[in-house]
Every structure is written in C-alpha cells, then in structure tokens.
Design an enzyme around this catalytic site. Structure first.
Site, short mmCIF file in Angstrom:
data_model
loop_
_atom_site.label_atom_id
_atom_site.label_comp_id
_atom_site.label_asym_id
_atom_site.label_seq_id
_atom_site.Cartn_x
_atom_site.Cartn_y
_atom_site.Cartn_z
N LYS A 1 21.09 7.22 2.54
CA LYS A 1 20.60 7.03 3.91
C LYS A 1 21.76 7.10 4.90
O LYS A 1 21.69 7.76 5.93
CB LYS A 1 19.95 5.64 4.00
CG LYS A 1 18.67 5.61 4.77
CD LYS A 1 18.11 4.20 4.76
CE LYS A 1 16.63 4.25 4.51
NZ LYS A 1 15.96 2.98 4.64
N CYS B 1 3.76 -4.26 8.23
CA CYS B 1 3.93 -5.57 8.88
C CYS B 1 2.70 -6.48 8.86
O CYS B 1 2.82 -7.64 8.45
CB CYS B 1 4.40 -5.37 10.31
SG CYS B 1 6.07 -4.71 10.37
N LYS C 1 -0.63 5.21 10.26
CA LYS C 1 -1.10 5.49 11.62
C LYS C 1 -0.40 6.75 12.12
O LYS C 1 0.57 7.21 11.50
CB LYS C 1 -0.82 4.30 12.54
CG LYS C 1 0.65 4.04 12.79
CD LYS C 1 0.77 3.00 13.87
CE LYS C 1 2.21 2.78 14.24
NZ LYS C 1 2.36 1.86 15.33
#
Ligand SMILES: NC(=O)c1ccc[n+]([C@@H]2O[C@H](COP(=O)([O-])OP(=O)(O)OC[C@H]3O[C@@H](n4cnc5c(N)ncnc54)[C@H](O)[C@@H]3O)[C@@H](O)[C@H]2O)c1
Length: 481
Positions: free
Chosen positions: A35, A287, A347
């Site tokens: 990363k 979350c 989403k």
C-alpha cells in the site's frame, strides 16, 4: 504543523491528504508495504473520487509522504493521528489489536523534544482514550526507561464522519469537528491544526467547490468519553433511520401505500430531515454494523440491553433476505435460474465490499442452486480478490449481466444504472423480472419497458399514483454557524 497519520486506509489517506492540502507537513505510516509503495508512486489503493487529484495538490502544498517506519516520521510531529482499522470480532466487540500496536509503537518512537497530541481518529469503544494513553506510556517506558518523566503527550479523540464515495467533500466541508480531550492545551493545539478547516481559509480545489454559504465549521469540544460516544451515537442513529424507513416500507407494502411518498412526506419535517430515509436492501459497509455491535457490546458490559439497536440490526438483516423472498414470489424456484446482480459495492462511489448486501445475496442464491452473474462499475476487482471462492460470473456491463438471466436485482444505485435502457435490457433476459433493491426506477416506467418490477414498500397501485403526484424536492439545506 507536522503531522503523522498511522494507517493509510480510507480514513488515514484522506485525513493526511486534507491536512497537507491545508499546508501542514504530513507523513502517513502503514505496515502494509504494498500500500505504501503504491501511494508513494502517486497511485491510490482505494477508489475514492478525486483522491488522486487531492494527493497531487497535497504534495505540492504542505507535502505528504508515505512510509512503513514510524520512528523517523514521529520525531518532528506535533500531532499523531491513529487511523487504523477496528474491525468486529466474532462476538461483536471491536478488535483493538491494531490500535494497541499503533499506540505502543508511538510510545516507543516518542522523545522529549516537544509536547505531542496523540489523536484517535479510529472509531473506538468508550474508554479507549485511556487505553491508548496507557499503551503509549508502556511503549515509552520500555524504549526509554530513564526519560519517561520528560516525555510529554496527551491523548485526544477526534472521530471521523466521512462517508466513502463522498469522503473528500465530507472532510473539506464537514458539518462539524468533534474534539474530545481532558486539557486546555490539547484543545489549543488541535484548534491550531484545524484552523484552516474551521475558518475555511483554504482555496477550494476546482474539482470540489465549497458549498455556498459555508464560512465556518462548528467545533464541538467535549470530554474524551463523550467524543467516543458521539461517533457511535451518530452511526447508530443513521442506521436506525434507514431501518425505520424499511420498517415503514414493510407496513406500506401491506396497506398499499408508497414508502417513497411517506418518506418524502416526513422528510420535509425539519425535525426529521430527508436523508437516510430510502427503503430497500438496507445499509452495509464497514461502519454501521460494526459500530452498532460494538455499542451493544459496551452497553452489555454495563448491564444494559440496547433493544432499539438490536432491532436496527435485525431489520437490516431481514431486509437483505427480503430480496430473495421477492425473487421466490416471482420465480418460485431459484435452483437452476440465473440471477443478475447490478452492483456489488456496499454503496455507490466506492469499491468497498465490507458487509455489502451483495455478498449475502450472492452467497444465499448460490447455496440455493442459482447461477449468479454480477456487474459493478468499480468493485469487481476488489470482489475477485477478496472473495475468490464466491462463484459469481463477472460481466463487463449491466447488459451482459442481464443477458439470459431470469431476474435482475438492483443492489447498488450507481449513477450509470439510472441511465440504463430498460427496454433493451428486458428484451435480452430469459424472464424480465426486476427486483429494485434501492427503489431506483419508476415502477410504471419499468413496467412500460417490459419488466415485472418489484420495489420495496411500493405497490404498483400506489406507484402509479406517485407518477402523477409531483413530490417537491427538499429545499436547499442552509448551513448556519
Ligand atoms: N471507512 C470509513 O468510511 C470510516 C468512516 C469513519 C470512521 N472510520 C473508522 O476509521 C478507522 C479506520 O477505518 P478505514 O476504513 O480507514 O480502515 P482501513 O482498513 O481502510 O485502513 C486501516 C489501515 O491501517 C493499517 N494498519 C493497521 N495496523 C497498523 C499499525 N500498527 N501501524 C500502521 N498501520 C496500520 C492497515 O494496514 C490499513 O491500511 C476505523 O476505526 C473505522 O471504523 C471509517
């Protein structure tokens, strides 16, 4: 100021980029070498709109770099953000292993050259401020036994409210900043850090214009414990709002009302507000579920059973499975049928699949003997990589996914799905059945396009009324203070 951010995930990378954009000198540290290498090259390991541009601007302003080693970064830092993950354990409790390791490493890298504030940005259960302080102290004691008394630091809580897909606007133009601490000088240092954001003194990036009328961002200063609770309370409330809309949708379906009309009708009440009232497959993501479970766990430790939160979770779970029930009502038998999923991400605007409704749907359908095809404009790579055993046929377009399928389930309301030529799609399907998991399509238009359409909480009888009744859009939200 000099800032270190620990954790180069969604929160850490965005926080670091914003801080550097404001002119602070930022180092982001992560234990994941791959990363760090990607970010150092200017590539982003996550999909977040405009993040590559903001990182480029951040480099040119305060400066931002990425590395694996904490000690060099910390030497000159005034503020150290902890933004590591706090995923759920099997019992719902938050897994604090990364937080504990980060706090301990901070202690080991501390010196006595300046007063520092260690800021918890990760969502952590009440009391973690104390835990972080104890672990930083332990790290100091182990690494610098003789200098322990000369090393000065305080711990603060600064919960993050960004939502993926809109993370940059949420961070540059937040509704509020919450700062929890126990000492005045901690607040002063953090207010100095956040001044450009509080007073909106920075030049807005061309790709993210400032909302009109926004001049100041309110700051709420609280105790550490209240700040920690604010984050859990905010997520619990938002998730409850969606579960409430779904509860209403299920009643609407039975009485022949349209949940879209009902939610539009209540959303205009300023005490309620129009957002987070969309009925459908329910919420997902890293979350809401995690945080509600963690809060239930905390409440349980104090002998309290949080029944409203239990219901919020239960309604959400049932809502996902309702899509399967709707498919069964139309097709009766799912074994041997082909079901196309439009959307995999939890989403739109993100490639995040954590607790995505699509995964439970795909798993259940596969268990029931159905074939599952899927298309998502952004999240297919992540899905292949993170769920290699999920036996889904990935397609290169919504059209390809729909071809020869017996039903289409709209899972994620990506903008491109709004623009689909439904008539064209209906023609290539084996059965033109559409389960609209986000109430995205006008049921009358979908029927005219040739679909047998099922939404959530919208009966066709009520839907045809909806197409005739103009629902006024909510007025512009004016920011105050
Ligand atoms: N993602 C969101 O939308 C969001 C919004 C608000 C709050 N939060 C909270 O913020 C926190 C971070 O969430 P995220 O989505 O950014 O997580 P993430 O999993 O995307 O990123 C966490 C990063 O921390 C790194 N890490 C772990 N241990 C480390 C250590 N000891 N030292 C350095 N790096 C370490 C991991 O390698 C990973 O890159 C969580 O507590 C989450 O609940 C997330």
């Amino acid at each position: 100021m000099r800032v270190t951010v620990i954790g180069a995930g969604y929160v850490g990378t965005v926080t670091g980029a914003c801080m550097a954009y404001f002119g602070h000198v930022v180092t982001v540290v992560d234990t994941d070498g791959a990363k760090v290498a990607k970010l150092a090259k200017g590539e982003t390991p996550i999909y977040e709109p405009h993040l590559p541009e903001l990182l480029k601007d951040a480099k040119a302003r305060g400066g931002i770099d990425f590395r694996c080693d904490l000690s060099d970064a910390l030497a000159e830092s005034d503020v150290i953000f902890i933004a590591v993950g706090t995923p759920p354990l099997a019992n719902g409790e938050a897994n604090l292993a990364d937080l504990e390791a980060a706090a301990h490493n901070i202690g080991a890298a501390m010196d006595s050259t300046r007063f520092r504030v260690v800021v918890n940005k990760s969502t952590v259960p009440v009391g973690c401020g104390n835990l972080v302080e104890a672990l930083v102290r332990e790290g100091i004691r182990e690494a610098h036994p003789s200098a322990e008394s000369t090393i000065r630091f305080a711990v603060a809580s600064n919960p993050e409210f960004l939502s993926e897909g809109n993370a940059l606007a949420d961070s540059l133009y937040p509704d509020r900043i919450v700062l929890g601490a126990e000492e005045q000088r901690t607040f002063e240092l953090l207010q100095q850090l956040y001044r450009p954001l509080m007073e909106q003194q920075f030049e807005a990036p061309a790709y993210l214009p400032r909302p009109s009328g926004l001049e100041r961002v309110p700051v709420i200063t609280t105790t550490l414990t209240s700040a920690e609770m604010i984050k859990y309370a905010a997520n619990s409330f938002l998730a409850t709002k969606i579960s409430f809309a779904n509860e209403m949708a299920n009643i609407c379906e039975r009485v022949g009302a349209s949940v879209k009309e009902v939610m539009a009708g209540i959303g205009l009440d300023s005490r309620i507000g129009a957002r987070f009232l969309n009925a459908g497959l329910g919420w997902g993501g890293s979350c809401f579920g995690k945080d509600i479970n963690a809060l239930l766990h905390t409440a349980g430790e104090y002998g309290y059973r949080a029944r409203l939160l239990e219901a919020t979770l239960e309604i959400n779970r049932a809502q996902r499975l309702l899509a399967i029930q709707k498919l069964q009502e139309k097709l009766f038998i799912l074994k041997g049928r082909t079901i196309a999923l439009l959307g995999l991400a939890f989403k739109p605007g993100t490639d995040d699949l954590r607790d995505a409704p699509s995964l439970l749907l795909a798993e259940r359908l596969l268990q029931m003997g159905a074939r599952v095809k899927a298309y998502d404009p952004v999240a297919m790579g992540a899905c292949r990589q993170q769920h290699p055993d999920l036996n889904v046929q990935y397609c290169s377009s919504a059209f390809e996914a729909a071809q020869d399928a017996h039903a289409l389930v709209l899972v994620t309301e990506w903008e491109e799905f709004r623009q689909l030529d439904l008539a064209h799609i209906a023609r290539v399907m084996a059965r033109a059945i559409l389960v609209d998991g986000r109430n995205l399509y006008d049921p009358v238009a979908a029927r005219q396009a040739g679909f047998d359409h099922t939404g959530f909480g919208i009966l066709l009888r009520a839907a045809s009324v909806l197409s005739r009744v103009a629902v006024e859009p909510p007025p512009e939200i004016v920011r105050v203070g």
